[in-house]
Design a protein around this motif. Structure first.
Motif, short mmCIF file in Angstrom:
data_model
loop_
_atom_site.label_atom_id
_atom_site.label_comp_id
_atom_site.label_asym_id
_atom_site.label_seq_id
_atom_site.Cartn_x
_atom_site.Cartn_y
_atom_site.Cartn_z
N PHE A 1 0.84 -1.20 0.00
CA PHE A 1 0.00 0.00 0.00
C PHE A 1 0.88 1.25 0.00
O PHE A 1 2.02 1.23 0.45
N THR B 1 -10.88 3.27 2.50
CA THR B 1 -10.17 3.22 3.78
C THR B 1 -10.77 2.18 4.72
O THR B 1 -10.06 1.52 5.49
N PRO C 1 -0.13 4.61 1.53
CA PRO C 1 -1.03 5.55 2.20
C PRO C 1 -0.55 6.99 2.02
O PRO C 1 0.65 7.25 2.04
N VAL D 1 -4.30 -0.39 7.94
CA VAL D 1 -3.24 0.33 7.22
C VAL D 1 -3.37 1.84 7.45
O VAL D 1 -2.38 2.53 7.71
N ALA D 2 -4.60 2.34 7.38
CA ALA D 2 -4.84 3.76 7.59
C ALA D 2 -4.45 4.19 9.01
O ALA D 2 -3.77 5.21 9.20
N SER E 1 -5.78 8.71 2.71
CA SER E 1 -6.22 8.03 1.50
C SER E 1 -5.29 6.84 1.25
O SER E 1 -4.07 6.95 1.44
N ILE E 2 -5.87 5.73 0.84
CA ILE E 2 -5.09 4.50 0.66
C ILE E 2 -5.03 4.12 -0.81
O ILE E 2 -6.05 4.09 -1.50
#
Length: 289
Positions: A188, A226, A190, A232-233, A204-205
Motif C-alpha cells: 500500500f 479506507t 497511504p 493500514v490507515a 487516502s489508501i
C-alpha cells in the motif's frame, strides 16, 4: 495564490501541476533540468539539491514571483528547505513542509525505523550490516527473505531483494545501507495530511500491484476504500504522529506473512499518487488561504 512547486519534472511534481491546472492559481515550476509542461505559468531552472547555492536561488525566485505557497517535492532537498524555512530564508512564503527534526528523521531510513519502533509503530525487523556477523546470521535473525537499500536514497534506488544466504554477500554492504526483513504481503501507499489542529487528519489508501505479464517494472496503483484497509490507515496516521510530521506525507506499507501491516518508508512530502487523493492538496490550499 502564486504557488511554486519544485521538481516539476518528477512524478510528484507533475501530479500536483495536473491538479492545479483546473484552478485559478498561478503556478511556477522549477527543476534542475528543462521541463516542458503546458499547465504551468512559468518555469525556472534551479541547481541540484546538493548545490550550496540552491536555497539562495530558490529564495530569489520566491521574491521574484511573490510566491505565497512553496511546495517542495524532491526528497533530496527536503532537509535544506525545512532548515531554510525554519530560519526564515524563504521570505513570507508558506512552505509546505514538516519541522526540520521530523524531516531529518524521514530522510535517513535507519532513523525512521528506529523512531517508529521506539514509538510502538509496527516496522519489519531491521538492522545495519555491522549488526550481523555473517550472511547466515542475517537470514537467521530476519527470516527467509531480506531487502537491502541505502539509508539515504530516492525511490527504489539501490533497493534489492535477497532470498539466499549463500548468494548474499554481507561484506559488500557498509552502514550506509539498512537491511530489513522482506514483507511479502499486499503493498500500500497511504497518503496522509496532518493539519495543525488536533484531529485534522486526512487519509487516502492506494494499493500497489505488480502485473505478472506487465512489460514495465512500475506497479499498477488503485484507490482502496479506507474502511477496507482500516489497519493500514490507522498505522499510517500513528507513524506520522510518532515522527511529529505535518502537512502531506507519503508512506510505503506492506503486510507481513501473518497479515499485519508494517511501515517500510515515510516520505515527508507529496508523493507520485497524489492525483488519486486530491483532498490532500485541497487541505493544503485551504490551510494556506
Amino acid at each position: 495564490m502564486n504557488i511554486l512547486i519544485t521538481g516539476v519534472g518528477g512524478p510528484a511534481g507533475r501530479a500536483l501541476v495536473s491538479q492545479l491546472a483546473t484552478t485559478s492559481h498561478n503556478v511556477v515550476g522549477v527543476d534542475m533540468q528543462e521541463v516542458a509542461l503546458a499547465d504551468i505559468d512559468s518555469f525556472e531552472l534551479v541547481p541540484a539539491a546538493n548545490d550550496p547555492d540552491m536555497i539562495n536561488q530558490l529564495a530569489a525566485l520566491v521574491d521574484h514571483y511573490d510566491v505565497d505557497l512553496l511546495i517542495p517535492t524532491v526528497a533530496d532537498e527536503l532537509p535544506m528547505v525545512a532548515k531554510a524555512s525554519q530560519l526564515g530564508q524563504l521570505s513570507n512564503a508558506q512552505v509546505v513542509i514538516s519541522p526540520l527534526e521530523a524531516v531529518e528523521k524521514c530522510f535517513d531510513k535507519l532513523l525512521t525505523m528506529r523512531a517508529l519502533r521506539e514509538a510502538g509503530v509496527s516496522v519489519p525487523p531491521f538492522g545495519l550490516p555491522s549488526d550481523f556477523t555473517s550472511s547466515y546470521d542475517v537470514f537467521e535473525q530476519l527470516g527467509g527473505a531480506i531487502i537491502t537499500k541505502p539509508r539515504v536514497a530516492r525511490g527504489g534506488r539501490g533497493f534489492a531483494i535477497h532470498t539466499s544466504p549463500e548468494k548474499f554477500q554481507l561484506e559488500s554492504y557498509d552502514d550506509s545501507y539498512i537491511i530489513q526483513a522482506f514483507a511479502p504481503g499486499e503493498e500500500f501507499a497511504p497518503m496522509v495530511y496532518i493539519g495543525d489542529q488536533p484531529g485534522n487528519e486526512t487519509v487516502s489508501i492506494v494499493a500497489k500491484t505488480q502485473e505478472e505479464f506487465c512489460e514495465t517494472a512500475a506497479p499498477i496503483v488503485r484507490s482502496v476504500d479506507t474502511a477496507n484497509a482500516l489497519d493500514v490507515a490507522l498505522l499510517a496516521v500513528k507513524a506520522c504522529h510518532a515522527l511529529k510530521l505535518k502537512g502531506p506525507i507519503d508512506l510505503d506499507v506492506r503486510r507481513m506473512a501473518d497479515g499485519h501491516p508494517v511501515v517500510l518508508e515515510v516520505n515527508a512530502r507529496f508523493g507520485a499518487n497524489s492525483s488519486l487523493a486530491p483532498e490532500l492538496l485541497a487541505e493544503v490550499l485551504k490551510s494556506a488561504a
